[in-house]
Design an enzyme around this catalytic site. Structure first.
Site, short mmCIF file in Angstrom:
data_model
loop_
_atom_site.label_atom_id
_atom_site.label_comp_id
_atom_site.label_asym_id
_atom_site.label_seq_id
_atom_site.Cartn_x
_atom_site.Cartn_y
_atom_site.Cartn_z
N ALA A 30 2.38 31.69 1.37
CA ALA A 30 2.17 31.11 2.71
C ALA A 30 1.64 29.68 2.67
O ALA A 30 1.94 28.89 3.57
CB ALA A 30 1.21 32.00 3.50
N HIS A 127 10.20 39.22 0.79
CA HIS A 127 9.82 39.86 2.05
C HIS A 127 10.85 39.63 3.16
O HIS A 127 10.55 39.80 4.32
CB HIS A 127 8.43 39.38 2.50
CG HIS A 127 7.34 39.79 1.56
ND1 HIS A 127 6.08 39.21 1.55
CD2 HIS A 127 7.31 40.74 0.60
CE1 HIS A 127 5.34 39.78 0.61
NE2 HIS A 127 6.07 40.71 0.01
N CYS A 135 21.36 44.62 11.18
CA CYS A 135 21.44 46.04 11.50
C CYS A 135 20.91 46.83 10.31
O CYS A 135 21.31 46.60 9.17
CB CYS A 135 22.89 46.42 11.79
SG CYS A 135 23.12 48.22 11.91
N SER A 202 -2.28 33.22 -2.88
CA SER A 202 -3.58 33.62 -3.41
C SER A 202 -3.42 34.60 -4.58
O SER A 202 -4.37 34.94 -5.25
CB SER A 202 -4.43 34.24 -2.30
OG SER A 202 -3.67 35.23 -1.64
ZN LIG Z 1 25.45 48.23 12.29
#
Ligand SMILES: [Zn+2]
Length: 256
Positions: A30, A127, A135, A202
């Site tokens: 971050a 992430h 979807c 960190s």
């Molecule tokens: Zn789908």
């Protein structure tokens, strides 16, 4: 005490390490994106500490949870949608284009490495990515703007036009398993690199905490650049506690 990047001896050492490296890997957290104005949602006082989390199971289980999820997403959307890459992202992109850095592993979900010019196939997103949706059933990708327009009207939830599946931002939520292909690739890159640059993390949360040790075991050099000290500083060959953008810019683009 403020040390400008130009006078920081660590920057000179980093410049030499980069010049000597043939297959470096960058790992970002971050901290590199807060300098682009993106709040660190996990930090104390961040939005994730104010609200009880909606984990993946809850998201799947109830429409009410999905509405709350999208409400929060669009409440914080502007900060991400309006952000631009900073000097730090641009310096990393420069290292990739020079061939010094072979991959950018990131915990960030803002897409700013791609926006700064790093080819998408060089970015490993642990992430996921919050700048688009997909979807959960068939994987079809969706732009956020149309979803937002419809949702803000009367909180209609997005549904996949191809298969009727549940649509969610392309991020890895709490309770959702880590993406296997990305994790495998990130490990491979950490093992194979000769220099590992951990930037703006960190290095506390799994899996971030595991990569530096892996890289050291295999004989690579470890550099940590972060505004504050990290738990893994003792493991590092070089630690620079400073602003990330100016530091990287000086190391990558500065002259002697
Ligand atoms: Zn789908």
């Amino acid at each position: 005490m403020h040390v400008s990047p130009k006078n920081n001896p660590g920057v000179e050492i980093l410049r030499e390490m980069l010049a000597a490296s043939h297959r470096a890997v960058v790992f970002t957290g971050a901290g590199i994106s807060t300098e682009s104005g993106i709040p660190d949602f996990r930090s104390p006082g961040g939005i994730w500490s104010k609200y009880r989390l909606i984990d993946f199971q809850e998201f799947m289980a109830s429409e009410q949870a999905r509405r709350e999820y999208w409400r929060r997403k669009f409440a914080t959307h502007e900060a991400v949608a309006g952000a631009e890459p900073n000097q730090g992202h641009i310096a990393v992109a420069e290292l990739v284009s020079r061939g010094t850095v072979s991959a950018v592993i990131t915990q960030n979900i803002d897409g700013l490495h791609q926006a700064s010019g790093v080819p998408a196939d060089r970015v490993i997103e642990l992430h996921g990515n919050t700048t688009y949706a997909h979807c959960l059933n068939c994987g079809q990708e969706y732009d956020l703007d149309p979803i937002r327009e419809v949702f803000l009207e009367d909180e209609t939830l997005p549904v996949c036009v191809s298969c009727g599946g549940v649509v969610k931002t392309a991020t890895v939520s709490f309770g959702q398993s880590m993406p296997e292909a990305e994790m495998r690739l990130a490990k491979e890159k950490s093992v194979a690199c000769d220099l590992f640059l951990a930037i703006g993390s960190s290095l506390v949360v799994y899996p971030a905490v595991g990569f530096p040790a892996l890289t050291k075991e295999n004989g690579a050099a470890l550099v940590i650049i972060n505004r504050e000290p990290t738990n893994l500083d003792d493991l590092a060959d070089l630690v620079i506690n400073a602003e990330i953008g100016p530091t990287l810019d000086a190391a990558v683009n500065g002259s002697n």
